[in-house]
Motif scaffolding. Structure first.
Motif, PDB file in Angstrom:
ATOM      1  N   ASN A 100     131.073 125.934  -0.076  1.00 55.53           N
ATOM      2  CA  ASN A 100     131.851 124.834   0.491  1.00 55.53           C
ATOM      3  C   ASN A 100     133.333 125.170   0.489  1.00 55.53           C
ATOM      4  N   ILE A 124     128.240 135.989  -3.515  1.00 56.88           N
ATOM      5  CA  ILE A 124     127.142 136.311  -2.597  1.00 56.88           C
ATOM      6  C   ILE A 124     126.961 135.219  -1.531  1.00 56.88           C
ATOM      7  N   PRO A 125     126.814 133.952  -1.914  1.00 58.90           N
ATOM      8  CA  PRO A 125     126.716 132.945  -0.840  1.00 58.90           C
ATOM      9  C   PRO A 125     127.994 132.840  -0.008  1.00 58.90           C
ATOM     10  N   LYS A 146     125.168 143.489  -4.248  1.00 55.36           N
ATOM     11  CA  LYS A 146     124.715 142.631  -3.144  1.00 55.36           C
ATOM     12  C   LYS A 146     125.866 141.949  -2.412  1.00 55.36           C
ATOM     13  N   GLU A 150     125.475 141.734   1.506  1.00 53.20           N
ATOM     14  CA  GLU A 150     125.208 140.486   2.233  1.00 53.20           C
ATOM     15  C   GLU A 150     126.315 140.181   3.227  1.00 53.20           C
TER      16      GLU A 150
ATOM     17  N   ARG B  37     128.375 121.452   7.316  1.00 50.68           N
ATOM     18  CA  ARG B  37     127.809 121.963   6.077  1.00 50.68           C
ATOM     19  C   ARG B  37     127.650 120.861   5.038  1.00 50.68           C
ATOM     20  N   ILE B  38     128.711 120.078   4.888  1.00 47.38           N
ATOM     21  CA  ILE B  38     128.671 118.994   3.890  1.00 47.38           C
ATOM     22  C   ILE B  38     127.590 117.979   4.275  1.00 47.38           C
ATOM     23  N   GLN B  41     124.311 119.346   3.469  1.00 50.95           N
ATOM     24  CA  GLN B  41     124.121 119.321   2.015  1.00 50.95           C
ATOM     25  C   GLN B  41     123.735 117.914   1.553  1.00 50.95           C
ATOM     26  N   ILE B  42     124.410 116.922   2.109  1.00 50.84           N
ATOM     27  CA  ILE B  42     124.077 115.535   1.764  1.00 50.84           C
ATOM     28  C   ILE B  42     122.617 115.258   2.123  1.00 50.84           C
ATOM     29  N   GLY B 144     119.039 136.230  -9.297  1.00 45.78           N
ATOM     30  CA  GLY B 144     118.695 135.358  -8.190  1.00 45.78           C
ATOM     31  C   GLY B 144     118.134 136.090  -6.991  1.00 45.78           C
ATOM     32  N   SER B 146     118.851 136.799  -2.996  1.00 41.43           N
ATOM     33  CA  SER B 146     119.817 136.650  -1.912  1.00 41.43           C
ATOM     34  C   SER B 146     119.163 137.114  -0.625  1.00 41.43           C
ATOM     35  N   GLY B 147     119.874 136.955   0.460  1.00 44.13           N
ATOM     36  CA  GLY B 147     119.357 137.412   1.749  1.00 44.13           C
ATOM     37  C   GLY B 147     118.252 136.526   2.292  1.00 44.13           C
ATOM     38  N   ASN B 150     119.068 131.859   7.083  1.00 50.99           N
ATOM     39  CA  ASN B 150     119.687 130.556   7.273  1.00 50.99           C
ATOM     40  C   ASN B 150     118.858 129.760   8.284  1.00 50.99           C
ATOM     41  N   PHE B 220     117.111 123.770   0.562  1.00 52.24           N
ATOM     42  CA  PHE B 220     118.330 124.273  -0.074  1.00 52.24           C
ATOM     43  C   PHE B 220     118.366 125.807  -0.070  1.00 52.24           C
ATOM     44  N   SER B 224     121.606 127.544   1.470  1.00 51.49           N
ATOM     45  CA  SER B 224     122.599 128.288   0.700  1.00 51.49           C
ATOM     46  C   SER B 224     122.372 129.797   0.838  1.00 51.49           C
ATOM     47  N   GLN B 225     121.173 130.190   1.209  1.00 50.33           N
ATOM     48  CA  GLN B 225     120.778 131.597   1.413  1.00 50.33           C
ATOM     49  C   GLN B 225     120.823 132.410   0.131  1.00 50.33           C
ATOM     50  N   PHE B 226     121.097 131.757  -0.953  1.00 50.72           N
ATOM     51  CA  PHE B 226     121.094 132.445  -2.241  1.00 50.72           C
ATOM     52  C   PHE B 226     120.672 131.436  -3.284  1.00 50.72           C
ATOM     53  N   ASP B 228     119.696 130.986  -7.539  1.00 48.11           N
ATOM     54  CA  ASP B 228     119.552 131.556  -8.872  1.00 48.11           C
ATOM     55  C   ASP B 228     119.188 130.437  -9.839  1.00 48.11           C
ATOM     56  N   SER B 231     121.546 127.471 -10.797  1.00 51.74           N
ATOM     57  CA  SER B 231     121.868 126.371  -9.886  1.00 51.74           C
ATOM     58  C   SER B 231     120.970 125.159 -10.090  1.00 51.74           C
TER      59      SER B 231
END
Lengths: 392, 334, 293
Positions: A100, A124-125, A146, A150, B37-38, B41-42, B144, B146-147, B150, B220, B224-226, B228, B231
């Motif tokens: 964000n 990363i994100p 990464k 990425e 984005r927000i 997310q909401i 986590g 990643s990759g 989206n 999610f 977020s594409q990542f 872990d 979170s």
């Protein structure tokens, strides 16, 4: 019977729309007035730092370093004849907040590039967003491979990567400390610790040594006596502790109390004056891999440290230097690119050959800097340069 | 019956209009990608919070492990799409399903506990899930995953959020099961005496709520594409509970409002000046406490926003406006 | 064998810290049925206050301890009056959210430059550490002090609750607030006293924790607080000796599972044991069966 349900649902969504519109309305008017007026006179870059959350100390050290860089650049005439402006945002050191922050910088503040942040789990994100929007980003201290992978070519970094750090640590332990048996103790919940420890183990074992103890603790633990008691009985030559300075200080203290006298080796997240604040005499004589040493003859680093102290009233850390260098890299690339066009900046970054504060910067094909690793030793509560190791 | 269909069509049209308005705003750039984005997310956290409201607000079961079910959904769907090439929507269904099944397995023994003991058990379960993920290399451990692609666009989030809202609304207010669930909250012993199998309804509510958390987790992961394990720790569960309680336990539209405010608030505070920015989380904390103090039952209490209610509300405003304008006119004439 | 005994010592030492935080938790819970998540942050404030008392005001250990206890008692009462009292009759979840809000507030306010700043601080060595060695076993005077203080506090608290008039009033309030009020008990006063004592206990915990693990940071209370909460539930929430036993058990379980089972899974093991115990005996080890919680 269903009618009410959907009627209610419609209204709910309406309320969502209203809320969203309200939020949008508030700030979009503001940003447009900002951008329109000052666009010609300023080049804006964004910075993301962990200013609140669990490690605000590191965050402010990083932000201060970036602020100094911007001041120095502007004192020297700015970038492309315009003044450089830094807008910093907070990522709370949380993976869900960091995207964000960068998104706000890109879409709202229309920054030319972004520097940041500390944790790899945040970078990363962020990198995926930089890639999506095509904005150049330089991660300051995220050592996970990464991050640049990425980033799809848009993401660079100012620091070395985990495999290198683990490797150099293992080399140093084997050759300079002539260690044959090593113990590792690290935080299982931190990606950073796990990544480095993994590489240290591989390299140490391949180099002819043996990691005889590989155990972990959890985030927020303060008592490490259980595992240290076990280590005390193993007679190891070196104890490897790749974790944050504050935790490491406690571990070292308890290790010394339990009579573990072997050398202790650490990683770049030791690089904070807080290490000595917490660890005191227990960390005396310990080594750690770092990005820079303040106890050198390098006049640039000395000048930086003095300026930092006079302006912010505290000692700079290795992360302040990295952050300074990241801003320098970005400004340098914008200057070379001749515009704030993002693909031109990315090309300029790829072709970087710049003298930073502590090291020279060139990027390899993966956008990671080709730079040396410094090994510092704690002596009289200060971080003294011990050795510089060039990567092969 | 005719009346029902008319309403039904009206609501669908309303939804399509709302969706179109959003899309137009996105396309024209009136809402930039940051706000997009927000809003997404909401939407994602709304799905999870709606599920939590079913457990917490309607069934009265005190759970502190909701984020764990989000992580189960997130990991399930991420592994499926990333490692096995399963289509996104199928992976989402699998995420919701896995979370729901685990909720039944966990819920069967622990839902016998009440109050704070249940809370601590669910919290413990959340920590166990987190530690488990950290120790499994296949799931990436602490580093986590990643990759992840989206895929969670506005459309899919919008549709799923509306669907979850409708499911809970129907379940609670228009079915015998819903009345049974509410009775568990009101008085479990009395409900048992009336022959209601309270454990069964508690498990049903728990499974549906956690399934929604799993669904939200899947969204999610692809947003977020990542992901872990950090979170989804207990502080995330607390955060979700904050959304529900602020909006009003037992009010679905309240959850929508609560989630929107609490996700937008810290982001909105970014826009403030540098001096204030340093105190962003401090201001957030103060606002959270004062909102609870001034409105302990939550913004909506147990009420819902309805068309009739809105009409009434706007009617009142109109009357006030009219009366004031006529008085002004009268004044002029005089 | 020596190593095993040493690990038992380690476990008891860790457990006594949990026990110390846990008895405060459990008392506040027992009297007003509120899980006060801000308790672990009052613990943190206690440690910071102790730090300032020792470094800036140059007080010794005992005066610093009392100073910190007084400050935290006051803080606890203020928090209760401002944030919790207006919500006393609201839903449990509402109160819980408020305690989380207070927690965030305390963590963020301590970080501001006007107070402690964002950097970690080192708790001064107010009592020089001395290590004793008996037949290969090793323990320090600080560990003994910790255990001593927890036992003394536990006993004092138990005495207060079961033998004094205030304690009787507290129990009455806990049992039925309205009936107690009808009996002429000043409920507001009793709840304030409860918070004052609970917060003073947290302050003691903070200072002892600072001496054992001399690292001060705003989130230092979160994990010990969570473990102490688990300990309180394990022992039967609201029961002071239960919290003591719960704390020691959690410390031992954590240490032994770390060493002999798996260091990575130790937290999970502690929680699995907790869940199993609750399923077998839902009110905790020392909880009374017939009491509806």
């Amino acid at each position: 019977m269903k009618k009410n349900v959907f009627a209610k649902m419609g209204c709910t969504i309406l309320s969502l729309v209203l809320t969203a519109a309200m939020v949008t309305g508030c700030s979009s008017s503001k940003s447009s007035s900002d951008g329109g007026k000052e666009e010609s006179a300023e080049i804006v870059i964004g910075g993301v730092f962990p200013l609140t959350g669990d490690i605000p100390g590191i965050g402010s050290a990083m932000e201060n370093g970036a602020k100094l860089a911007v001041a120095d650049i502007n004192a020297a005439g700015g970038v492309l004849g315009k003044t450089l402006k830094l807008i910093s945002e907070d990522d709370q050191n949380q993976a869900s907040v960091a995207p964000n922050a960068i998104s706000k910088l890109i879409d709202q503040d229309k920054v030319a590039g972004v520097v940041g942040t500390y944790a790899s789990s945040c970078s990363i994100p962020m990198a995926t967003i930089a890639k999506e929007r095509g904005i150049p980003m330089i991660s300051i201290a995220s050592t996970n491979e990464k991050v640049t992978q990425e980033g799809g070519g848009y993401v660079f970094r100012a620091c070395f990567i985990d495999p290198l750090q683990g490797k150099v640590g293992a080399q140093f332990a084997l050759q300079k400390l002539s260690a044959a048996k090593a113990a590792m103790l690290y935080d299982k919940s931190q990606d950073y610790c796990v990544g480095i420890a993994d590489k240290f183990k591989t390299n140490f074992n391949e180099g002819g040594g043996e990691v005889v103890f590989d155990e972990t603790y959890n985030r927020g633990d303060s008592d490490f006596k259980a595992l240290l008691t076990k280590i005390a009985g193993l007679n190891v030559d070196v104890l490897y502790l790749p974790d944050n300075y504050s935790t490491v200080g406690l571990i070292a203290k308890q290790a010394r109390e339990l009579g573990i006298t072997c050398a202790i080796l650490g990683s770049d997240s030791w690089s904070d004056p807080g290490l000595v604040t917490v660890g005191g005499s227990a960390v005396e004589g310990c080594y750690f891999t770092d990005h820079v040493s303040f106890e050198t003859d390098n006049p640039k680093v000395k000048e930086f440290a003095e300026k930092y102290k006079s302006q912010f009233g505290s000692e700079p850390s290795g992360f302040s230097v990295l952050s300074y260098e990241a801003v320098l890299l970005m400004a340098n690339a914008i200057e070379k690119a001749g515009s704030t066009d993002s693909s031109a900046i990315v090309d300029a970054l790829k072709a970087t050959d710049m003298e930073g504060l502590a090291s020279n910067y060139k990027f390899d094909s993966d956008n990671n800097p080709i730079k040396s690793v410094v090994i510092n030793q704690v002596k009289d509560g200060k971080f003294v340069f011990a050795e510089e190791i060039q990567p092969e | 019956m005719k009346e029902t269909y008319k309403k039904y069509i009206k609501v669908v049209i309303g939804l399509i209009v709302a969706y179109a308005v959003f899309q137009i705003l996105f396309q024209t750039g009136m809402i930039n990608s940051y706000y997009n984005r927000i809003i997404r997310q909401i939407g994602i956290f709304l799905i999870s919070a709606l599920g939590l409201n079913l457990i917490l607000g309607f069934t009265g079961q005190f759970t502190l492990g909701h984020a764990a079910f989000m992580s189960i959904g997130a990991y399930t769907s991420a592994i499926l799409t990333r490692n096995f090439g399963v289509p996104f929507l199928l992976a989402l269904i699998a995420a919701a399903f896995t979370a729901a099944v685990l909720a039944i397995i966990i819920g069967y023994p622990i839902l016998r506990l009440t109050g704070d003991y249940l809370a601590i058990c669910t919290l413990g379960f959340g920590e166990i899930v987190k530690v488990f993920i950290q120790n499994v290399d296949y799931l990436g451990g602490a580093r986590g995953i990643s990759g992840i692609e989206n895929k969670s666009g506005f459309t899919v989030i919008f549709v799923l959020a509306a669907l979850c809202f409708a499911i809970i609304m129907n379940l609670i207010h228009h079915s015998s099961k819903g009345r049974a669930i509410l009775s568990v909250k009101e008085d479990e012993i009395a409900a048992q005496a009336m022959g209601i199998n309270t454990t069964k309804y508690k498990i049903i509510a728990f499974a549906i709520g956690c399934g929604m958390a799993g669904l939200a987790g899947g969204l999610f992961a692809h947003f977020s594409q990542f992901i872990d394990p950090k979170s989804f720790d207990f502080s995330k569960s607390f955060e979700l509970m904050t959304y529900v309680v602020l909006g009003g336990m037992g009010s679905l539209s309240g959850t929508v409002i609560g989630t929107s405010i609490l996700i937008a608030l810290p982001e909105w505070l970014r826009g403030l000046s540098d001096v204030v920015k340093e105190y962003r989380m401090l201001i957030y904390a103060i606002m959270l406490v004062s909102m609870m103090l001034f409105r302990p039952q939550g913004i909506m209490g147990t009420k819902e926003i309805t068309v009739a209610g809105l009409k009434n509300f706007f009617g009142k405003i109109k009357r006030i406006f009219r009366s004031s304008s006529t008085s002004v006119n009268k004044g002029k004439e005089a | 064998m020596t190593e095993f005994l040493q690990q038992i010592i380690n476990g008891i030492s860790l457990g006594s810290v949990y026990a110390l935080i846990s008895i405060g938790y459990t008392m506040v819970y027992g009297i007003i049925k509120l899980i006060n998540f801000a308790h672990c942050d009052i613990f943190m404030v206690g440690a910071y206050t102790g730090y300032f008392a020792i470094t800036t005001l140059r007080l010794g250990f005992i005066p610093a301890l009392f100073f910190s206890m007084a400050v935290c008692a006051l803080l606890g009462v203020v928090i209760e009056r401002v944030a919790y009292k207006p919500l006393r009759n609201s839903a449990k979840e509402t109160l819980l959210i408020t305690t989380i809000g207070v927690e965030l507030f305390l963590q963020n306010i301590i970080k501001t430059k006007a107070l402690a700043g964002p950097n970690v601080l080192n708790f001064p060595e107010v009592i020089p550490t001395a290590t004793f060695k008996i037949g290969g076993l090793q323990f320090s005077n600080i560990q003994l002090i910790t255990l001593g203080i927890s036992v003394i506090m536990c006993a004092a608290l138990q005495f207060l609750i079961s033998k004094t008039n205030t304690g009787r009033a507290m129990r009455a309030t806990s049992y039925d607030r309205d009936a107690a009020a009808l009996m002429g008990i000043n409920i507001n006063r009793i709840i304030s006293v409860t918070f004052a004592i609970g917060s003073a206990l947290a302050a003691t915990g903070g200072i002892v924790f600072g001496m054992l693990y001399p690292k001060l940071e705003p989130i230092m209370g979160v994990m010990p607080g969570l473990k102490a909460f688990v300990a309180a539930v394990l022992g039967g929430i609201g029961i002071v000796p239960g919290a003591m036993v719960g704390g020691l058990s959690i410390g031992l379980i954590e240490t032994l599972s770390k060493v002999y089972i798996s260091s990575g899974l130790s937290d999970a093991i502690a929680f699995i044991i907790l869940i199993i115990i609750l399923l077998v005996k839902p009110t905790g080890l020392f909880g009374k069966r017939n009491v509806k919680v």
